[in-house]
Design a protein around this motif. Structure first.
Motif, PDB file in Angstrom:
ATOM      1  N   THR B 434     -28.285  52.029  57.016  1.00 33.63           N
ATOM      2  CA  THR B 434     -28.631  52.886  58.145  1.00 33.63           C
ATOM      3  C   THR B 434     -29.291  54.139  57.600  1.00 33.63           C
ATOM      4  N   ASN B 435     -30.426  54.442  58.170  1.00 30.63           N
ATOM      5  CA  ASN B 435     -31.208  55.576  57.689  1.00 30.63           C
ATOM      6  C   ASN B 435     -30.830  56.799  58.513  1.00 30.63           C
ATOM      7  N   LEU B 436     -29.654  57.363  58.194  1.00 27.57           N
ATOM      8  CA  LEU B 436     -29.053  58.390  59.063  1.00 27.57           C
ATOM      9  C   LEU B 436     -29.998  59.529  59.421  1.00 27.57           C
ATOM     10  N   ILE B 437     -30.915  59.851  58.540  1.00 26.30           N
ATOM     11  CA  ILE B 437     -31.823  60.976  58.807  1.00 26.30           C
ATOM     12  C   ILE B 437     -32.662  60.685  60.058  1.00 26.30           C
ATOM     13  N   HIS B 438     -33.080  59.450  60.208  1.00 18.31           N
ATOM     14  CA  HIS B 438     -33.871  59.066  61.382  1.00 18.31           C
ATOM     15  C   HIS B 438     -32.994  58.613  62.542  1.00 18.31           C
ATOM     16  N   THR B 439     -31.745  58.318  62.237  1.00 20.69           N
ATOM     17  CA  THR B 439     -30.912  57.621  63.211  1.00 20.69           C
ATOM     18  C   THR B 439     -30.033  58.565  64.012  1.00 20.69           C
ATOM     19  N   PHE B 626     -37.049  50.076  64.465  1.00 19.69           N
ATOM     20  CA  PHE B 626     -36.717  51.438  64.018  1.00 19.69           C
ATOM     21  C   PHE B 626     -37.608  51.840  62.846  1.00 19.69           C
ATOM     22  N   SER B 627     -36.935  52.467  61.843  1.00 20.35           N
ATOM     23  CA  SER B 627     -37.692  52.960  60.703  1.00 20.35           C
ATOM     24  C   SER B 627     -37.775  51.920  59.602  1.00 20.35           C
ATOM     25  N   ARG B 628     -37.199  50.737  59.818  1.00 17.89           N
ATOM     26  CA  ARG B 628     -37.081  49.821  58.688  1.00 17.89           C
ATOM     27  C   ARG B 628     -38.291  48.929  58.449  1.00 17.89           C
TER      28      ARG B 628
HETATM   29  N1  LIG Z   1     -34.488  59.309  67.464  1.00 14.88           N
HETATM   30  C1  LIG Z   1     -33.933  58.118  67.684  1.00 14.88           C
HETATM   31  N2  LIG Z   1     -32.753  57.825  67.082  1.00 14.88           N
HETATM   32  C2  LIG Z   1     -32.199  56.623  67.285  1.00 14.88           C
HETATM   33  C3  LIG Z   1     -32.783  55.662  68.124  1.00 14.88           C
HETATM   34  C4  LIG Z   1     -34.011  56.021  68.745  1.00 14.88           C
HETATM   35  O1  LIG Z   1     -34.598  55.223  69.480  1.00 14.88           O
HETATM   36  N3  LIG Z   1     -34.563  57.238  68.498  1.00 14.88           N
HETATM   37  N4  LIG Z   1     -32.184  54.448  68.313  1.00 14.88           N
HETATM   38  C5  LIG Z   1     -30.744  54.375  68.097  1.00 14.88           C
HETATM   39  C6  LIG Z   1     -30.292  52.986  68.056  1.00 14.88           C
HETATM   40  S1  LIG Z   1     -30.361  52.126  69.517  1.00 14.88           S
HETATM   41  C7  LIG Z   1     -29.816  52.389  66.944  1.00 14.88           C
HETATM   42  S2  LIG Z   1     -29.140  50.827  67.075  1.00 14.88           S
HETATM   43  C8  LIG Z   1     -29.844  53.079  65.667  1.00 14.88           C
HETATM   44  C9  LIG Z   1     -30.360  52.196  64.528  1.00 14.88           C
HETATM   45  O2  LIG Z   1     -30.314  52.910  63.387  1.00 14.88           O
HETATM   46  P1  LIG Z   1     -30.438  52.242  61.929  1.00 14.88           P
HETATM   47  O3  LIG Z   1     -29.712  50.980  61.863  1.00 14.88           O
HETATM   48  O4  LIG Z   1     -30.077  53.314  60.989  1.00 14.88           O
HETATM   49  O5  LIG Z   1     -31.972  51.906  61.880  1.00 14.88           O
HETATM   50  P2  LIG Z   1     -33.069  51.886  60.773  1.00 14.88           P
HETATM   51  O6  LIG Z   1     -33.862  53.117  60.898  1.00 14.88           O
HETATM   52  O7  LIG Z   1     -33.772  50.621  60.915  1.00 14.88           O
HETATM   53  O8  LIG Z   1     -32.300  51.940  59.375  1.00 14.88           O
HETATM   54  C10 LIG Z   1     -31.854  50.810  58.762  1.00 14.88           C
HETATM   55  C11 LIG Z   1     -31.808  51.005  57.285  1.00 14.88           C
HETATM   56  O9  LIG Z   1     -31.336  49.788  56.756  1.00 14.88           O
HETATM   57  C12 LIG Z   1     -32.105  49.443  55.646  1.00 14.88           C
HETATM   58  N5  LIG Z   1     -31.990  47.999  55.435  1.00 14.88           N
HETATM   59  C13 LIG Z   1     -32.752  47.016  55.931  1.00 14.88           C
HETATM   60  N6  LIG Z   1     -32.296  45.816  55.501  1.00 14.88           N
HETATM   61  C14 LIG Z   1     -31.222  46.058  54.739  1.00 14.88           C
HETATM   62  C15 LIG Z   1     -30.323  45.222  54.028  1.00 14.88           C
HETATM   63  O10 LIG Z   1     -30.433  44.010  54.012  1.00 14.88           O
HETATM   64  N7  LIG Z   1     -29.315  45.827  53.351  1.00 14.88           N
HETATM   65  C16 LIG Z   1     -29.158  47.171  53.337  1.00 14.88           C
HETATM   66  N8  LIG Z   1     -28.145  47.672  52.670  1.00 14.88           N
HETATM   67  N9  LIG Z   1     -30.010  47.977  53.999  1.00 14.88           N
HETATM   68  C17 LIG Z   1     -31.017  47.436  54.695  1.00 14.88           C
HETATM   69  C18 LIG Z   1     -33.472  49.955  55.974  1.00 14.88           C
HETATM   70  O11 LIG Z   1     -34.221  50.082  54.799  1.00 14.88           O
HETATM   71  C19 LIG Z   1     -33.147  51.274  56.660  1.00 14.88           C
HETATM   72  O12 LIG Z   1     -33.056  52.315  55.751  1.00 14.88           O
HETATM   73  O13 LIG Z   1     -30.660  54.232  65.736  1.00 14.88           O
HETATM   74  C20 LIG Z   1     -30.323  55.087  66.823  1.00 14.88           C
HETATM   75  N10 LIG Z   1     -31.027  56.329  66.662  1.00 14.88           N
END
Ligand SMILES: Nc1nc2c(c(=O)[nH]1)N[C@H]1C(S)=C(S)[C@@H](COP(=O)(O)OP(=O)(O)OC[C@H]3O[C@@H](n4cnc5c(=O)[nH]c(N)nc54)[C@H](O)[C@@H]3O)O[C@H]1N2
Ligand SMILES: Nc1nc2c(c(=O)[nH]1)N[C@H]1C(S)=C(S)[C@@H](COP(=O)(O)OP(=O)(O)OC[C@H]3O[C@@H](n4cnc5c(=O)[nH]c(N)nc54)[C@H](O)[C@@H]3O)O[C@H]1N2
Ligand code: SF4
Ligand code: SF4
Ligand code: SF4
Ligand code: SF4
Ligand code: SF4
Ligand SMILES: [Mo]
Lengths: 177, 747, 313
Positions: B434-439, B626-628
């Motif tokens: 989870t990319n907490l900075i963006h999440t 998302f950011s991935r």
């Molecule tokens: N501003 C804003 N914030 C949001 C949202 C939004 O729309 N806008 N949406 C929200 C919602 S609904 C959700 S569900 C969350 C989602 O939030 P996150 O799940 O944090 O979403 P991502 O940004 O995709 O970050 C996923 C991270 O996992 C890494 N990753 C990918 N595959 C793997 C793997 O196989 N193993 C490991 N260890 N890492 C992996 C990626 O490189 C990335 O750094 O965000 C929430 N936050």
């Protein structure tokens, strides 16, 4: 036999999966593609219409690209599929200039490339990759000459259009409206 | 990118096959000595291996296909899988790019300088584990094991959570709760005693009327749901979309209600009003199952369409007409609960209103409404009991978020920020996938928490913003290179899906299972990890379920028939007890009342954008998660940056041109760190701007996506926290346009 | 408002949003082809009229340049091919429907013929030249015997070649701006005009200069007529053709076309040529160079504009 594709603009959500699937299936280099999505919107908020189309070579029955080709590289294959034979293509790009749909591109290796209707799959009795991947089942592929085929039946039943019919190319991709 | 067999060559081979020449080919190669030098994995030629997709959390099961060199060629859906029905979405199809991305994390890294600067040295796995274990032991000794927390999103979380619990902490949170669907679960549990779950139990396939409130299916590419949505559209079902933006779904709808954002509650209440006062609701169903109808009726008395019109800008006759459409389709009607519902801080209550509407229309438990999912049980690996943690994150928030059913990622973060009132500030984080900075919203708060940490371990596949702050980076192999936890699916039919490595690990990476075990052993928790390899563990688990690893490798997905015929348990109105205090559908939520929250949803006006500002709303693009995925070579090209959607009227006022690069500044003076191009479009209201979430990466190691587009997360500094469950409402932020970047801050 | 968004890896400047496949090579090739055709045409024409001595620059000297011009033109075409190793495929196929093909074949015939043609005049031009080898002398003597039939062949081929440079484009129905029957005659005229201008530029004979200045004036008039007709044709045609024409009537090609091609390439040199014929002192090379430059610009602009014009859907 006349291979054709029907694309349901009502079902298609413009996700571009067909583009990605084509890319991996056919090794289309990154930065190029054989199919693409057009989102065409008109109106003024909030009275808006949106048509989404997945486009590719129309495998025209009267294909100007084949006529324009000085070698026989661009040719009509089985079932009317328009193909390019890499080893006969000189890369003069006359076919690109002659295609009103901009369906062709110069492959980084020099020859001209475009949608093949996934003939390598069709020959094995499979659907083209884009058809098989589409999550919304927006695409149907088949033989228009076979009146019992799904595609012929669907096209007979639904309202449809082809792209730029006035260009006289007789396209074989039907957009269901 | 890998090359699979060249198309033309393939045709030729196929054509010559009859002549026996295909057979001659490898022999020729062998004669030339080439067969020995090929980097072929033994036995992988034209093989397919099962997996389930990790590009989003819908978890579709599929097949990885290999080319003649044994390299990963393409991924397709597994036809047996109820999540995808044999068809992946664009992101899943482009999943190959996750494996081939050359920017990946390739080896463990340990920080050599202060946090935030990307200065790391390469380390061995043993070194990295030793470093982490020592810090964790120190934290345990000084503050107690409860001061470690795990943030996780994705399939490996299960194993890391196990490790953390064995160590002594319960603080495990995913952003998919407080930043995503938490309010929905709480709102539905408060009404029906059960949540909606994932995949959503919406029976769109058989529905006759689907109401989408903000859910932008089609851009939100949750696969099975999109498939059923298109089918419904094709069959001529009614779609009603409520969205301030002309979404893809709106374009396919019979009714598009271009609502003023932040006013949905008024619309929902007036729909309830119409259903009740025009007597359109399902009387028998409500009589039999519902509790608190009279209270509800009295409560919504004044919420007329005329009242809602003034708030929502939706005309009263449209509100009535759409309510009638719903009632006509009842019970095959779904007021879709959405998924990312943390919008304005009263989200639990809004989702309560959605649940109530569904109850009034009798759609819960009926065909075309909400079905009853089944989920197979997978036996747990036996291990010593977990030590009992003395505290958990909840203690940091006395009397708050009492209805939260799961840990809050934002809560863990808040509990880390030093605070005199909280005795146990969290001291160590493990962040997985989870990319907490963006999440998380309010980046400043997240960074403050990070600066207070004694240990930050980040487990990721890519160099992301969060990895930049890590003390130790543990590179996970991609999902295409590892075994993983079984995917256990709750659906119309229960199923499990297997993921096996499709290729050998490309770099010096490990799977979460291997990391959890390796770290666990360093922490002296060996007994908790009885299996030496993950394959053994999976094989054992599968055997308990009457299958085996070998069988699952062949089929990928195994379905389990429903034990009872109760897909639609309320069809025919049988006696039924709900998991609520009253055993009924609680239109009046007793649980809410007991905890001191409003038992019936009410309307609260939200702040409006100040003059010259526009509400920042955001969403998904179908080809990105998302950011991935923005750096994924296969997907990047399809959308290499996001744009800010601006209504032509607004554009004219500001002199904005289509494609012009601008910066956004929010109400708190935060300016986007990168520019974003304007998309002048009629598809958005004049009081809002829209952008796709996940762009604006700042980590330069992402060679394709760094600095492309802007990040919505950066501009979400104001958070409207949901009092019931701690969801972080993120749509109460306003932005204005700037024509030059923020001045460089001289450090 | 209408909004069209294309999602794909196709958003490369090479293909979309405007097709951009032909750079400088093809227009240069078309220009040199047309120019060479013009030169051969006049040379052959005046040979048949037995005026080779009177107009010796046009008939004898300038054709020496033709093989070089054609070689450069073919070189440009070759440079433009993206799959060069397969170049020879052009000559294992005859495709009558493909202007590219018959252009290639025309050149295949014209180029050797133009070499022979030039060779046939070599002794006239350089009376003191010692050809050294007897077989060479013999060969040239033989060639000279066939000058008249060669001239007939050349006149036909020159017209084909000159027309071809335009028809190559006009055959592309897909590019509305190219898609006009006037392209062939227009390019032929432009090639002839460039050739006439070159003759006036190089000849030392007053009679020759004044004849070709007159010829050029007529050709310029014809060309202007064609251009007006081209646009009138477009404007009377379908929406896409109107749009194509609008690129030149207020659109992005307005200035380059009307200033460079029509102004500098046609109108101004025409005025200067009229002044010259009226015995006002005008240095000959000024209008001549302007005409040649204009003829080159015409190719560049038309090739570019055609690629920018497209069907709407
Ligand atoms: N501003 C804003 N914030 C949001 C949202 C939004 O729309 N806008 N949406 C929200 C919602 S609904 C959700 S569900 C969350 C989602 O939030 P996150 O799940 O944090 O979403 P991502 O940004 O995709 O970050 C996923 C991270 O996992 C890494 N990753 C990918 N595959 C793997 C793997 O196989 N193993 C490991 N260890 N890492 C992996 C990626 O490189 C990335 O750094 O965000 C929430 N936050
Ligand atoms: N392609 C793709 N698909 C995904 C994901 C992804 O990353 N990529 N992520 C998945 C995840 S984890 C989630 S949670 C879901 C989220 O998907 P959804 O639950 O569908 O998303 P939301 O963020 O609720 O909705 C976004 C929509 O809400 C509209 N909106 C904004 N403000 C308001 C308002 O005040 N009222 C109303 N009625 N509408 C408003 C926006 O215009 C936009 O169309 O998507 C899932 N699907
Ligand atoms: S995959 Fe199907 S739904 Fe997606 S863009 Fe292509 S045709 Fe449309
Ligand atoms: S669409 Fe274009 S490339 Fe395809 S057959 Fe027609 S003209 Fe040729
Ligand atoms: S580029 Fe190739 S296929 Fe196209 S016209 Fe030229 S030779 Fe034919
Ligand atoms: S038919 Fe095959 S080649 Fe053509 S667009 Fe679809 S996947 Fe690509
Ligand atoms: S919906 Fe798409 S990205 Fe998500 S799991 Fe399924 S295929 Fe993968
Ligand atoms: Mo989410």
């Amino acid at each position: 036999m006349r291979y054709a594709m029907a694309i349901d603009t009502r079902r298609c959500v413009g996700c571009s999966d067909c583009v990605v699937a084509c890319q991996t299936e056919n090794d289309v280099p990154v930065g190029y593609c054989r199919d693409w999505i057009v989102e065409s919107m008109s109106g003024t908020y909030p009275e808006l219409q949106l048509e989404i189309r997945s486009e590719r070579c129309n495998h025209c029955s009267d294909a100007p690209c084949v006529r324009a080709c000085p070698t026989q590289a661009s040719h009509v294959g089985k079932g009317g599929i328009v193909l390019v034979e890499e080893s006969e293509c000189i890369g003069c790009k006359a076919c690109i200039a002659s295609c009103p749909y901009d369906a062709r591109y110069v492959h980084p290796e020099g020859y001209v490339d475009k949608c093949t209707f996934c003939i390598h799959r069709v020959e094995k009795g499979q659907n083209p990759a884009c058809v098989d991947v589409c999550p919304t089942h927006a695409m149907i592929f088949g033989d228009m000459d076979d009146l019992n085929s799904d595609i012929a039946k669907l096209v007979a039943r639904r309202k449809w259009k082809t792209l730029i019919p006035e260009a006289g190319t007789k396209p074989n991709i039907y957009y269901l409206l | 990118m890998s090359k699979h067999v060249n198309r033309r060559e393939f045709i030729r081979l196929a054509g010559l096959g009859a002549a026996g020449l295909t057979v001659a080919n490898p022999i020729l190669d062998w004669a030339k000595g080439e067969i020995l030098t090929r980097d072929t994995l033994p036995g992988m030629y034209s093989k397919r291996t099962p997996t389930y997709c990790e590009v989003c959390f819908w978890k579709c099961a599929g097949w990885v296909h290999h080319n003649e060199k044994g390299e990963i060629w393409k991924i397709t859906g597994n036809a047996e899988d109820p999540h995808c029905n044999g068809r992946f979405c664009p992101r899943g199809t482009g999943g190959v790019g996750m494996y081939y991305d050359e920017d990946r994390l390739k080896t463990p890294l340990i920080r050599t300088e202060e946090r935030g600067k990307q200065v790391f040295r390469e380390a061995s796995w043993d070194e990295a584990f030793t470093y982490i274990a020592e810090k964790m032991e120190m934290i345990k000794e000084k503050w107690g094991p409860e001061c470690m927390a795990l943030f996780t999103h994705g399939s490996g979380g299960h194993y890391l959570g196990h490790m953390l619990q064995a160590y002594g902490s319960n603080n495990v949170a995913a952003p998919s709760y407080a930043q995503c669907r938490g309010p929905r679960e709480v709102g539905f549990i408060g009404t029906f005693g059960e949540g909606v779950g994932s995949p959503e139990r919406t029976d769109i396939r058989d529905s006759r009327c689907l109401v989408l409130i903000g859910s932008h299916i089609g851009e939100n590419m949750h696969n099975g749901q999109v498939q059923e949505f298109s089918e419904l559209v094709d069959k001529g079902g009614t779609v009603i979309t409520v969205d301030p933006r002309f979404s893809t779904a709106a374009s396919k709808s019979k009714y598009w209600l271009p609502i003023k954002p932040a006013t949905d509650m008024a619309l929902l209440l007036s729909w309830i009003h119409v259903l009740i006062y025009d007597e359109l609701y399902d009387k028998k169903y409500v009589e039999k199952y519902a509790y608190g109808f009279d209270e509800l009726k009295a409560h919504v008395k004044n919420f007329t369409p005329e009242w809602a019109y003034g708030i929502t800008t939706i005309k009263p006759h449209v509100i009535r007409e759409t309510a009638r459409e719903m009632a006509n389709a009842s019970p095959a009607v779904i007021i879709h609960p959405g998924r990312h519902v943390t919008w304005y801080g009263d989200d639990t209550q809004r989702l309560r209103a959605v649940a109530i509407l569904n109850a009034l229309l009798g759609s819960w438990g009926r065909r075309g409404g909400f079905y009853n999912p089944v989920k197979p049980t997978v036996p747990k690996v036996k291990h010593p009991p977990y030590p009992k943690p003395k505290r958990d994150w909840r203690e940091a928030f006395p009397d708050k978020y009492k209805l939260a059913g799961l840990a809050l990622a934002s809560g863990l973060c808040d509990a880390t920020v030093p605070n005199v009132e909280r005795d146990c500030a969290i001291k160590g984080w493990i962040v997985n996938g989870t990319n907490l900075i963006h999440t998380l919203p309010n980046q400043k708060n997240t960074l403050e928490a990070i600066q207070a940490l004694e240990l930050l371990v980040v487990i990721d596949t890519m160099p992301m913003e969060i990895t930049g702050y890590a003390d130790v980076i543990l590179p996970e192999c991609t999902y295409l290179e590892r075994y993983d936890d079984l995917r256990v699916s709750a659906h119309r039919e229960g199923s499990i899906a297997l993921r096996v490595p499709a290729a050998e690990k490309k770099y010096n990476t490990r799977s979460a299972w291997e990391m959890a075990r390796g770290l666990g052993i360093k922490l002296g928790l060996k007994d908790y990890f009885p299996f030496k390899t993950q394959a053994e563990e999976l094989d054992w688990q599968l055997e308990q379920m009457g299958s085996s690893l070998a069988e699952m490798e062949k089929i990928g997905v195994k379905k389990f028939a429903r034990p009872y015929d109760d897909l639609y348990p309320l069809e025919g109105l049988p006696d039924y007890e709900f998991w609520t205090n009253t055993g009924k559908i609680e239109l009046y939520a007793t649980q809410f009342a007991m905890e001191g929250y409003a038992p019936l949803p009410g309307y609260k006006a939200h702040e409006e954008p100040p003059y010259g500002f526009y509400r920042l709303i955001y969403g998904r693009a179908p080809m990105h998660t998302f950011s991935r995925t923005t750096n994924n070579p296969n997907l990047h090209d399809l959308m290499d940056e996001n744009t800010v959607w601006v209504n032509p009227k607004v554009a004219k006022e500001w002199g904005l041109k289509n494609g012009q690069a601008i910066w956004l500044e929010n109400q708190d003076g935060v300016i986007s760190s990168s520019s974003i191009k304007v998309r002048v479009t009629e598809r958005i209201r004049f009081d809002s701007v829209y952008m796709v979430h996940g762009f604006g990466h700042t980590n330069k190691k992402l060679t394709r996506s760094a600095g492309r587009g802007a990040s919505d997360a950066e501009l979400i500094t104001r958070v409207h926290v949901d009092p019931e469950m701690g969801g972080t409402g993120m749509r109460g932020n306003f932005v204005t346009f700037r024509f030059e970047p923020a001045e460089e801050v001289i450090a | 408002m209408v909004e069209e968004i294309i999602t794909s890896g196709r958003m490369t400047p090479e293909v979309d949003p405007i097709l951009h496949i032909w750079g400088w090579e093809i227009p240069l090739y078309l220009f040199l082809g047309g120019f060479a055709a013009g030169i051969l045409f006049f040379s052959a024409l005046f040979t048949l009229q037995n005026k080779e001595n009177r107009y010796s620059m046009a008939v004898k000297a300038l054709p020496l340049a033709v093989p070089v011009l054609l070689a450069i033109g073919l070189g440009a075409l070759f440079l433009d091919l993206s799959h060069k190793l397969y170049f020879w495929q052009l000559y294992t196929n005859i495709r009558w429907e493909s202007p590219m093909s018959w252009g290639a074949w025309t050149l295949m015939l014209v180029t050797p013929l133009s070499i022979l043609w030039a060779a046939s005049w070599i002794e006239d031009l350089f009376p003191n030249l010692d050809l050294r080898y007897d077989w060479l002398k013999e060969a040239i003597r033989t060639i000279r015997q066939y000058q008249k039939p060669m001239a007939w062949a050349l006149i036909v081929l020159a017209v084909i070649l000159g027309m071809y440079t335009g028809i190559l484009l006009s055959a592309f129905n897909a590019r509305p701006f190219w898609n006009s029957a006037i392209m062939g005659p227009l390019f032929l005229t432009s090639g002839l005009s460039a050739a006439a201008a070159a003759i006036t530029l190089l000849t030392k004979e007053h009679a020759e200069r004044s004849l070709f200045t007159k010829i050029d004036l007529i050709l310029i008039a014809v060309e202007l007529f064609f251009i007006i007709h081209l646009f009138m044709g477009f404007l009377a045609s379908t929406q896409v053709h109107i749009q194509a024409a609008e690129m030149f009537l207020g659109g992005e090609f307005t200035v380059p076309f009307w200033v460079w091609v029509v102004g500098i390439g046609l109108a101004i040199p025409a005025l200067l040529e009229i002044l010259e014929l009226r015995k006002r002192f005008v240095p000959t090379y000024v209008p001549a160079l302007m005409v040649i430059a204009g003829s080159l610009m015409l190719r560049f602009i038309v090739v570019e504009a055609g690629q920018a014009s497209r069907w709407l859907y």
